[in-house]
Design a protein around this motif. Sequence first.
Motif, PDB file in Angstrom:
ATOM      1  N   SER A  43       0.812  -1.276   0.096  1.00 15.95           N
ATOM      2  CA  SER A  43       0.020   0.190   0.069  1.00 15.95           C
ATOM      3  C   SER A  43       0.948   1.157  -0.142  1.00 15.95           C
TER       4      SER A  43
ATOM      5  N   HIS B 160       3.597   1.875  -1.275  1.00  9.00           N
ATOM      6  CA  HIS B 160       4.302   2.054  -2.576  1.00  9.00           C
ATOM      7  C   HIS B 160       3.182   2.019  -3.650  1.00  9.00           C
ATOM      8  N   SER B 161       2.017   1.952  -3.328  1.00 13.74           N
ATOM      9  CA  SER B 161       0.900   1.952  -4.291  1.00 13.74           C
ATOM     10  C   SER B 161       0.765   0.949  -5.094  1.00 13.74           C
TER      11      SER B 161
ATOM     12  N   VAL C  54      -2.814  -0.129  -5.776  1.00 15.77           N
ATOM     13  CA  VAL C  54      -3.526   0.683  -6.563  1.00 15.77           C
ATOM     14  C   VAL C  54      -3.058   0.600  -8.081  1.00 15.77           C
TER      15      VAL C  54
END
Lengths: 526, 526
Positions: free
Chosen positions: B485, B487-488, B491
């Motif tokens: 999360s 480091h995305s 996403v």
Amino acid sequence: MCLPGIFIVTLLTLSIPAVHVGKVLVFPQDGSHWINMKVIIEALHSRGHSVSVVRPSDSWYIKETSPHYSSITIDIPGGADEQFFSSFVSRQIQIQREGKSAWTRFSLDMELKDRFSEMHRKVCEMVIQMLENEPLMQSIRETKYDLVLTDPANGGGVVLAHYLNVPLVFNVRWTIHGEAHFAIAPSPLSYVPFPVAELTDNMSFFQRVRNFLVYVIRQHLYKQTVGPHYSALVSRYFSPEVDYFSLFQAADLWLMRVDFVFEFPRPTMPNVIYMGGFQCKPAKPLPQELEEFAQSSGEHGIIIMSLGTLIGQLPHDITDEIAAAFSQLPQKVIWRYKGDRPATLGNNTLLVDWMPQNDLLGHPKTRLFVAHGGTNGIFEAIYHSVPIVGLPLVFDQPDNLSRMKVKGVAKVVDLATLDRNIFTRALQEVLNEPSYRMNMQRLSRLHRDVPMGPLDTALFWIEFVMRHKGAAHLRTESYRMPWYSYHSVDVMVFLLAVVLFTLLAFIGIIRCFCCRACLKIKMKAE
Amino acid sequence: MCLPGIFIVTLLTLSIPAVHVGKVLVFPQDGSHWINMKVIIEALHSRGHSVSVVRPSDSWYIKETSPHYSSITIDIPGGADEQFFSSFVSRQIQIQREGKSAWTRFSLDMELKDRFSEMHRKVCEMVIQMLENEPLMQSIRETKYDLVLTDPANGGGVVLAHYLNVPLVFNVRWTIHGEAHFAIAPSPLSYVPFPVAELTDNMSFFQRVRNFLVYVIRQHLYKQTVGPHYSALVSRYFSPEVDYFSLFQAADLWLMRVDFVFEFPRPTMPNVIYMGGFQCKPAKPLPQELEEFAQSSGEHGIIIMSLGTLIGQLPHDITDEIAAAFSQLPQKVIWRYKGDRPATLGNNTLLVDWMPQNDLLGHPKTRLFVAHGGTNGIFEAIYHSVPIVGLPLVFDQPDNLSRMKVKGVAKVVDLATLDRNIFTRALQEVLNEPSYRMNMQRLSRLHRDVPMGPLDTALFWIEFVMRHKGAAHLRTESYRMPWYSYHSVDVMVFLLAVVLFTLLAFIGIIRCFCCRACLKIKMKAE
């Protein structure tokens, strides 16, 4: 004994070279940003430095003559940005109120984008005019400026500083690529909300997705809007490998117009100095008329309302609803408004063309600030501990106010749905619910409890750059790296290749060894 | 007019609550780190705060009685770390001089690792003894400490603060997982050298590979050495999901014992306060004997040499070479050394058991500092503008000195190859080449040119935490996120999936459409 007021500040002066008269070349951003720059210019002037300001001949805000600076006026056609922005805000409000189609919104956004593009084209044109004007450049070179101070919302000062090879200091919240931290500090999108996305540092998964998308789309949009102008300008005067944005990233100092009472905690850099609230100061006494009006409010106190400099007129239906809501309150109201007098205006409300906002916010009778959410107004409200009812209009205002809302010091009302009941409820909630004021008092204490006030801090560091001819020891040069090196992708690929090669070599040897052994066994068997 | 000395510091005191008597609970790191902590304790005491220090009964450094603090002594067997470290340094030097096998080096490293592990076991044992001692804990709770001040080179204070639910302030350069910035600030390994790797912020590809590997290996080693002790301790007193290192990352304030004159520029965090050189102060007059000795040096000036507190004896061959080198110089030398008098000692060299290092470094006759490269000595040299000849022994010393070498203020001599000629050449180079002194003067100017001295800054922020019961607004909670999360990654995977799905759906529809069209054409044809 632990009050910072009696903290003994031991300034270490030994062997620090003096700068007797600093010379500062300012390339400001025209419009409301100038208000901020003016504060710093006046302070620099009051400390004996001489300041020259580069201005376009048609500037509305930046006057040609001033006791605080001399002007370098560049004769350039264009102008009337103010008229555009004022009309843009009105049309934006109208669209919000009337729920116009997505297409109307999109075309207004495109108009804004074109206007910004035009603004940057004009700045580049100004820089070209300067650099091609040999007598002017000769005189600038001979002045031997100590530094260029600029607002990197445009790139004029950046290119000029690089051309003159003079240290560069930013008075900044935005660069031409959006919020300034994103240009130099690591900004993990997982907990650093991209301003304008109206998010916090504590995001759900889908909020993180939104933050990511807003960032990517905005970056693309910024680059598309401003890139061609600055690329052309930079390639005209510098070697072809110079990337225009790297000139921004090479600034010596970033005087950031925020602090961590406003901003969510996030990574920062050694050459970022926070000066949020540098324009705030203790309140001076009010003009007699205003003081009498304030005193007449008795125990109920006063409300002050201002929606900034951009908006001249509000639609009549909105002003009527606002005035009607005010008229129902026991408080007195001072409302800075230049438009027509609303029909529903109560006796308790005073309409004024201009008001001493800082002095009013610092007045002991002031209970509430109705604001559009510009950072200047927000910092003044924080400084003076006045809770906010926000009526955001455009740009960063909704995002700024959403930060204040999360911190429990503001209630935000949407202009699209505003009526007298909604607005009255919002005003009453902030007036009557003690948490708003208490939270604001807490923010104010944190904001004020610093070793040195923000304006003095800014001046100290500007003079630091003068004394030491830059601040290279505070600036990383990491922005010069290609992205795959910056993120160590090349190193990881190399190490992975080494591991794989070793593994394959090992398997090869084992295999070879096994084959030979099998062969031997076979041969023996035969 | 721009001298910071006459800069008007406007401390904003309005409505900042006073802390009349602060109560500070200190959990120090025993050994040489205590020297730093003592400076802060004495300053806190001089400002009227009461300080309690937790110490093991067998501590060599931390005395039980002091006019500056009261002690909480924990009776714990273990001790004699000093003897081990002193003998470790001697053996390390011997290995370097005699070029012993890799195996000998490795086994000495393993011995050191075991000793560190034992040290952390002892700290955990101390904490358990404290927490299980109900009367002691009762008295600590009743004292209502304002904060825990600790050196997170061990985790005792961290666990204690979390257990007592009291704000936590670090006096820090190292945590139990290595250099402190790496625990909380983004630290791109592409330009942030991991301390002990002896690299700079401008690395070649293979230097970046080395930086990456040193980081990964060291992180693993640290976790393996300390992890089991703190995991067991934390799971004993807190809920099972609490990760021991997250308690470190939750500290309110990191008072970092460096600044950006010493450190390469790198990302930082709002709750990191730099206080490098906080122990430095203007020189006091020397004792008469030393003053006379210094004056007798005439125009040539003096050299001072100290290798810190860890090393008692150096091998005779080394001291003989050093003394012989000194004897060839026209300068006078003051050498702090407790071992046997070298046979080659010249008349110009004074051996002393102890010396007022700061006063000597600040003496106008001082030309050169021969130092082992501890940060205290380096900062004193920077403060007083004295260039260095470095003789690094162990730990961070080679890395510290490599930083000074890169900045052109130090020459480093390897003890492994040191002889009188090499050492004389190094001394003469630094004495005679003006760039060393000029570079050091530049560093000194930068180091001293701050709005507030480093010790006052540290005290201001410690009291800030007292006044506001923490500094949560400066601290991110990003360390609570899982790495994917942070480091995305989640996403990006999600967005990639959406794009792929849309693409597939689009292809599917087109295909379906084409098939139908084909079918129709076919049917028509038939």
